[in-house]
Motif scaffolding. Structure first.
Motif, short mmCIF file in Angstrom:
data_model
loop_
_atom_site.label_atom_id
_atom_site.label_comp_id
_atom_site.label_asym_id
_atom_site.label_seq_id
_atom_site.Cartn_x
_atom_site.Cartn_y
_atom_site.Cartn_z
N HIS B 61 -3.62 -5.10 3.00
CA HIS B 61 -2.44 -5.23 2.14
C HIS B 61 -1.61 -6.39 2.70
CE1 HIS B 61 1.60 -4.35 0.60
NE2 HIS B 61 0.96 -3.82 -0.44
N SER B 75 3.44 -1.16 3.43
CA SER B 75 2.17 -1.90 3.34
C SER B 75 1.06 -1.03 2.76
CB SER B 75 1.80 -2.45 4.72
OG SER B 75 1.81 -1.42 5.67
N HIS B 76 1.19 -0.76 1.51
CA HIS B 76 0.15 0.01 0.82
C HIS B 76 0.27 -0.24 -0.68
CE1 HIS B 76 3.53 2.65 0.03
NE2 HIS B 76 3.75 2.66 1.32
N SER B 77 -0.88 -0.18 -1.31
CA SER B 77 -0.90 -0.32 -2.77
C SER B 77 -2.27 0.12 -3.26
CB SER B 77 -0.64 -1.79 -3.16
OG SER B 77 -1.73 -2.59 -2.78
N GLU B 208 -3.41 4.88 -3.23
CA GLU B 208 -2.94 3.70 -2.48
C GLU B 208 -3.53 3.71 -1.06
OE1 GLU B 208 1.11 2.59 -2.68
OE2 GLU B 208 1.33 3.17 -4.79
N THR B 210 -3.87 1.10 2.79
CA THR B 210 -3.27 0.01 3.56
C THR B 210 -4.28 -1.12 3.81
OG1 THR B 210 -1.91 1.65 4.66
CG2 THR B 210 -2.01 -0.52 5.70
N TYR B 211 -5.48 -0.70 4.18
CA TYR B 211 -6.53 -1.72 4.39
C TYR B 211 -7.88 -1.08 4.13
CZ TYR B 211 -7.51 0.14 9.13
OH TYR B 211 -7.84 0.93 10.19
N TRP B 227 -4.00 -9.43 -1.73
CA TRP B 227 -4.64 -8.86 -0.54
C TRP B 227 -5.28 -9.97 0.31
CZ3 TRP B 227 -6.13 -3.50 0.86
CH2 TRP B 227 -5.24 -2.58 0.30
#
Lengths: 235, 391
Positions: B61, B75-77, B208, B210-211, B227
């Motif tokens: 993210h 930091s998330h989506s 969602e 973070t990575y 990203w």
């Protein structure tokens, strides 16, 4: 210098530093040695005989005076030239044999020929001949620690003579040997002197070998006190 | 001529040669073995990080910064479609990162809570243990170091408190379902791992993450939107930096080992050469020049080094092979101390290590053979003949 003179020494003086002083080991020595001579430098310990022998052999340098060996002035020669002279024309026999302990009799005798870069076939032939001269054919593959003192010295003699030197120097060659072995060694050397016409110079104080010498130069405190030639018909 | 004499001298002096060669050989072995262990340790740290954490690389993210926990809550989506496809194809594992606090045995401890898909096989972690206990409210996977610090055992429950996306603190009970024995302290110390779906639900961050870590061999995806792609080189840069920072230490250690070896070889050579003073005098009397005497003994040293290399290859080569295959057991677990050191350390004997060591030891042997023989060859032959040699 006569044609058959192999060693010519004039007014040789050798001094060694001892602390801050100098000890004079040889005092104004003058002498000539000739081809085929069987000469003994005789005298008590400290008389200078080994020092004289070392200078003749180019192992040591004179302090003063002129030394010519095989027509080469040793005063003006460098280490390499002296090494070449020893390698080509001289043989050495030492009191404690100085055989290389890891080599066999054959290999010890072969060493001067390797240093002279002789080819292998000739080397083998010469070494076998030299070993035969000294009667060690059956010991050719033995190492020095498997030999008696007499056998070690005979090996050293073979090594000194294998490359047909003009001059052989022997420093107390019989000092470590019993009477029988001493006589055997001297008989071998006398015979080789006759057969090969090689000049021998001994430094010795061993009375047993005096009878074999053709010339006796007596040294005392660095001076020649007597120089006599002995006529012998049969030894 | 010199080579022939040198070889004859070495072969003739069996025990002396063996001892000299053995000392040199031990030096070879020690330098290569210890440096190999050290290299292996560093390479292992890198490999463990790749195996357990990085895999083929990651997509982050845009706000994610693993070294700044303050940004975790933003930091998330949801994943960009192409990355989502990768996840759906089981070629990548999504991870949701958040701050939390746990209360093991009445104590409070801040942790990083990571939600991971339990059935993933992208990174080497026992995440499948998270789905074996479906009746547990929040199954938690922790590392051995974490378990030691918190005194938690499998089956122990403790309170987890977190801040959800609405800014509300919430708490629930988690239960340790597995304690993983990992050498990567970055997955262990201060971390708790829970199923991804559970984490998303707890944080009210449905779908969602973070990575995403993707499988080794997967190609980089283009058009990721905001990203960010992180390749392996980027992700291991901290380890590379640590290794780089450690290089002077490594060089000092190599130098110390080399110096010890040099001293050992020097002692053996000096003793050997000075014991042979009479032999040197004899060689001079027989007409060998000083330079050839020096050359002979230096050559003997060189052959000694060659023999030592050969000897190192044979018996010690077996030890090298065995340790490279089976590793060297370490006396304790260093991961709790923050060192990524394997319990079974696998040495790495690189060609450059062997070549450098061989060349350096070879030169040392040549030098320590040359110096004493040069000194002894300068002596008067009459003194050498009498064995009057001194250092």
């Amino acid at each position: 210098m006569e044609n058959n003179t192999v060693i010519s020494i004039q007014n040789l003086i050798k001094r060694f530093p001892v602390g801050s002083e100098f000890f004079t080991a040889l005092k104004d020595i003058t002498l000539d040695l000739h081809k085929g001579e069987f000469t003994g430098l005789v005298g008590p310990s400290g008389s200078g005989k080994t020092t004289l022998l070392n200078i003749i052999g180019g192992l040591d340098s004179p302090t003063e005076g002129k030394v010519r060996v095989l027509n080469q002035p040793l005063n003006n020669t460098n280490h390499n030239e002296r090494a070449r002279l020893r390698r080509k024309y001289m043989g050495f026999i030492f009191q404690s044999y100085n055989l290389l302990p890891v080599y066999t009799v054959f290999e010890n005798v072969e060493l001067p020929l390797i240093l002279n870069k002789m080819n292998k076939e000739d080397r083998i032939q010469k070494v076998n001949q030299a070993i035969e001269w000294v009667g060690l054919t059956n010991k050719r593959n033995s190492k020095p620690n498997m030999l008696s003192g007499g056998e070690c010295q005979r090996t050293a003699i073979a090594r000194a003579l294998v490359h047909d030197p003009v001059l052989v120097m022997a420093d107390e060659p019989t000092a470590n040997l019993d009477a029988e072995n001493s006589h055997n060694i001297m008989k071998i050397l006398t015979k080789l002197n006759k057969e090969l016409d090689t000049s021998f110079v001994f430094a010795t104080h061993d009375e047993k070998i005096m009878g074999y010498l053709k010339r006796i130069i007596r040294l005392e405190d660095g001076n020649i006190v007597d120089d006599k030639k002995i006529k012998k018909e049969n030894i | 001529m010199l080579f022939k004499i040198a070889l004859k001298n070495l072969l003739g002096a069996r025990l002396r040669t063996f001892l000299n060669v053995f000392v040199t050989c031990i030096s070879f072995f020690m330098i290569i073995f210890i440096t190999g262990l050290y290299d292996g340790m560093r390479q292992h740290a890198k490999q463990v990080t790749i195996d357990t954490e990085i895999a083929g690389g990651a997509y982050w993210h845009p706000l994610y910064d693993p070294s700044d926990p303050m940004v975790f809550e933003d930091s998330h989506s949801t994943l960009p479609p192409k990355i989502k496809d990768l996840v759906n194809d089981n070629k990548a594992v999504p991870i949701l990162v958040s701050q939390a606090a746990i209360y093991p045995n009445g104590r409070i401890m801040p942790v990083i809570m990571k939600g991971i898909h339990p059935s993933q096989n992208i990174v080497s972690m026992p995440t499948n243990t998270l789905e074996k206990n479906k009746d547990i409210n929040i199954p938690v996977l922790i590392g051995k170091g974490m378990a030691n610090n918190t005194k938690l055992n499998i089956g122990d429950s403790f309170t987890i408190r977190w801040l959800d996306s609405d800014g509300t603190y919430d708490a629930d009970e988690g239960t340790v379902v597995h304690i993983m024995d990992t050498e990567n302290f970055k997955l262990d110390i201060g971390h708790i791992w829970i199923p991804l779906k559970k984490a998303q639900k707890m944080l009210a961050l449905e779908n969602e993450v973070t990575y995403v870590s993707y499988a080794i061999g997967e190609k980089k995806i283009k058009n990721l939107g905001s990203w960010i792609h992180r390749d392996v080189d980027y992700l291991i840069q901290d380890i590379e930096a640590a290794i780089e920072a450690d290089k002077p230490g490594n060089q000092i250690m190599f130098t110390i080992l080399l110096s010890l070896a040099a001293m050992g070889i020097f002692n053996a050579q000096v003793l050997s050469i000075f014991r042979r003073g009479k032999e040197i005098g004899t060689l001079m009397a027989l007409g060998m020049t000083r330079s050839k005497v020096v050359g002979l003994f230096t050559l003997e040293g060189g052959i000694n080094a060659v023999l030592a290399s050969a000897l190192t290859l044979f018996p010690f080569g077996l030890i090298f092979w065995w340790t490279a295959e089976h590793g060297v057991p370490m006396p304790m677990d260093y991961s709790e101390m923050g060192f990524m050191i394997a319990k079974q350390l696998m040495p790495v004997y690189s060609f450059s290590l062997i070549a450098t060591t061989t060349v350096l030891v070879f030169f040392i042997v040549i030098i320590v053979s040359y110096l004493p023989s040069r000194r002894i060859a300068r002596m008067k032959p009459t003194n050498a003949l009498k064995g009057k040699t001194s250092i």
